[in-house]
Write a protein that holds these residues in place. Structure first.
Motif, PDB file in Angstrom:
ATOM      1  N   UNK A 117       0.861  -1.179   0.000  1.00 50.40           N
ATOM      2  CA  UNK A 117       0.000   0.000   0.000  1.00 50.40           C
ATOM      3  C   UNK A 117       0.900   1.233   0.000  1.00 50.40           C
ATOM      4  N   UNK A 118       0.763   2.121  -0.995  1.00 51.95           N
ATOM      5  CA  UNK A 118       1.685   3.268  -1.076  1.00 51.95           C
ATOM      6  C   UNK A 118       1.613   4.188   0.147  1.00 51.95           C
ATOM      7  N   UNK A 119       0.435   4.345   0.722  1.00 51.08           N
ATOM      8  CA  UNK A 119       0.343   5.192   1.919  1.00 51.08           C
ATOM      9  C   UNK A 119       1.104   4.558   3.078  1.00 51.08           C
ATOM     10  N   UNK A 120       0.987   3.257   3.228  1.00 48.81           N
ATOM     11  CA  UNK A 120       1.716   2.555   4.288  1.00 48.81           C
ATOM     12  C   UNK A 120       3.221   2.668   4.064  1.00 48.81           C
ATOM     13  N   UNK A 121       3.649   2.595   2.830  1.00 51.12           N
ATOM     14  CA  UNK A 121       5.074   2.718   2.510  1.00 51.12           C
ATOM     15  C   UNK A 121       5.603   4.107   2.860  1.00 51.12           C
ATOM     16  N   UNK A 122       4.836   5.133   2.504  1.00 49.43           N
ATOM     17  CA  UNK A 122       5.233   6.510   2.816  1.00 49.43           C
ATOM     18  C   UNK A 122       5.344   6.691   4.325  1.00 49.43           C
ATOM     19  N   UNK A 123       4.325   6.243   5.045  1.00 46.75           N
ATOM     20  CA  UNK A 123       4.347   6.349   6.508  1.00 46.75           C
ATOM     21  C   UNK A 123       5.565   5.631   7.090  1.00 46.75           C
ATOM     22  N   UNK A 124       5.810   4.420   6.626  1.00 44.40           N
ATOM     23  CA  UNK A 124       6.929   3.632   7.146  1.00 44.40           C
ATOM     24  C   UNK A 124       8.262   4.332   6.886  1.00 44.40           C
ATOM     25  N   UNK A 125       8.423   4.873   5.686  1.00 44.33           N
ATOM     26  CA  UNK A 125       9.688   5.542   5.362  1.00 44.33           C
ATOM     27  C   UNK A 125       9.877   6.811   6.185  1.00 44.33           C
ATOM     28  N   UNK A 126       8.817   7.583   6.376  1.00 41.98           N
ATOM     29  CA  UNK A 126       8.926   8.788   7.208  1.00 41.98           C
ATOM     30  C   UNK A 126       9.178   8.424   8.665  1.00 41.98           C
ATOM     31  N   UNK A 127       8.601   7.337   9.147  1.00 41.71           N
ATOM     32  CA  UNK A 127       8.859   6.907  10.519  1.00 41.71           C
ATOM     33  C   UNK A 127      10.288   6.407  10.682  1.00 41.71           C
ATOM     34  N   UNK A 128      10.800   5.745   9.656  1.00 46.82           N
ATOM     35  CA  UNK A 128      12.164   5.216   9.704  1.00 46.82           C
ATOM     36  C   UNK A 128      13.206   6.323   9.618  1.00 46.82           C
ATOM     37  N   UNK A 129      12.863   7.403   8.901  1.00 45.32           N
ATOM     38  CA  UNK A 129      13.802   8.518   8.704  1.00 45.32           C
ATOM     39  C   UNK A 129      13.133   9.817   9.132  1.00 45.32           C
ATOM     40  N   UNK A 130      13.081  10.090  10.440  1.00 43.79           N
ATOM     41  CA  UNK A 130      12.311  11.222  10.967  1.00 43.79           C
ATOM     42  C   UNK A 130      12.664  12.589  10.389  1.00 43.79           C
ATOM     43  N   UNK A 131      13.898  12.800   9.960  1.00 43.32           N
ATOM     44  CA  UNK A 131      14.293  14.103   9.434  1.00 43.32           C
ATOM     45  C   UNK A 131      14.046  14.272   7.945  1.00 43.32           C
ATOM     46  N   UNK A 132      13.433  13.285   7.319  1.00 39.44           N
ATOM     47  CA  UNK A 132      13.239  13.316   5.871  1.00 39.44           C
ATOM     48  C   UNK A 132      12.322  14.478   5.473  1.00 39.44           C
ATOM     49  N   UNK A 133      12.736  15.219   4.454  1.00 33.47           N
ATOM     50  CA  UNK A 133      11.960  16.329   3.910  1.00 33.47           C
ATOM     51  C   UNK A 133      11.968  16.191   2.388  1.00 33.47           C
ATOM     52  N   UNK A 134      10.805  15.965   1.808  1.00 36.88           N
ATOM     53  CA  UNK A 134      10.714  15.731   0.372  1.00 36.88           C
ATOM     54  C   UNK A 134       9.673  16.635  -0.273  1.00 36.88           C
ATOM     55  N   UNK A 135       9.963  17.051  -1.500  1.00 36.83           N
ATOM     56  CA  UNK A 135       8.965  17.753  -2.301  1.00 36.83           C
ATOM     57  C   UNK A 135       8.038  16.704  -2.916  1.00 36.83           C
ATOM     58  N   UNK A 136       6.935  17.140  -3.458  1.00 37.89           N
ATOM     59  CA  UNK A 136       6.024  16.190  -4.114  1.00 37.89           C
ATOM     60  C   UNK A 136       6.727  15.501  -5.277  1.00 37.89           C
ATOM     61  N   UNK A 137       7.524  16.233  -6.004  1.00 39.72           N
ATOM     62  CA  UNK A 137       8.254  15.651  -7.141  1.00 39.72           C
ATOM     63  C   UNK A 137       9.214  14.558  -6.671  1.00 39.72           C
ATOM     64  N   UNK A 138       9.906  14.820  -5.577  1.00 38.82           N
ATOM     65  CA  UNK A 138      10.813  13.816  -5.025  1.00 38.82           C
ATOM     66  C   UNK A 138      10.044  12.576  -4.559  1.00 38.82           C
TER      67      UNK A 138
END
Length: 68
Positions: free
Chosen positions: A7-28
């Motif tokens: 599930x793409x939403x679950x993947x996004x959540x997991x990646x942001x939880x794994x890397x708390x300082x991550x900052x991405x644009x929509x394009x990224x």
């Protein structure tokens, strides 16, 4: 059913939880998670609306400090 489909939403959540300082644009985000623009916009809007992500002034998205 393909077990490799995530599930793409679950993947996004997991990646942001794994890397708390991550900052991405929509394009990224589109490139990182192989999302089309419409799907990316829908997911980002949902994650902002639910308080998981917040948009910074530089138009990147970071995990909200209140998100768990």
């Amino acid at each position: 059913m393909d077990r490799h489909v995530v599930d793409p939403e679950a993947r996004i959540r997991a990646d942001y939880l794994e890397m708390p300082g991550m900052a991405l644009s929509r394009r990224q985000m589109q490139r990182l998670w192989s999302l089309d623009a419409t799907t990316c916009d829908t997911l980002v809007s949902r994650l902002v609306r639910t308080g998981f992500l917040k948009e910074r002034s530089d138009r990147t998205y970071v995990r909200s400090t209140t998100a768990a």
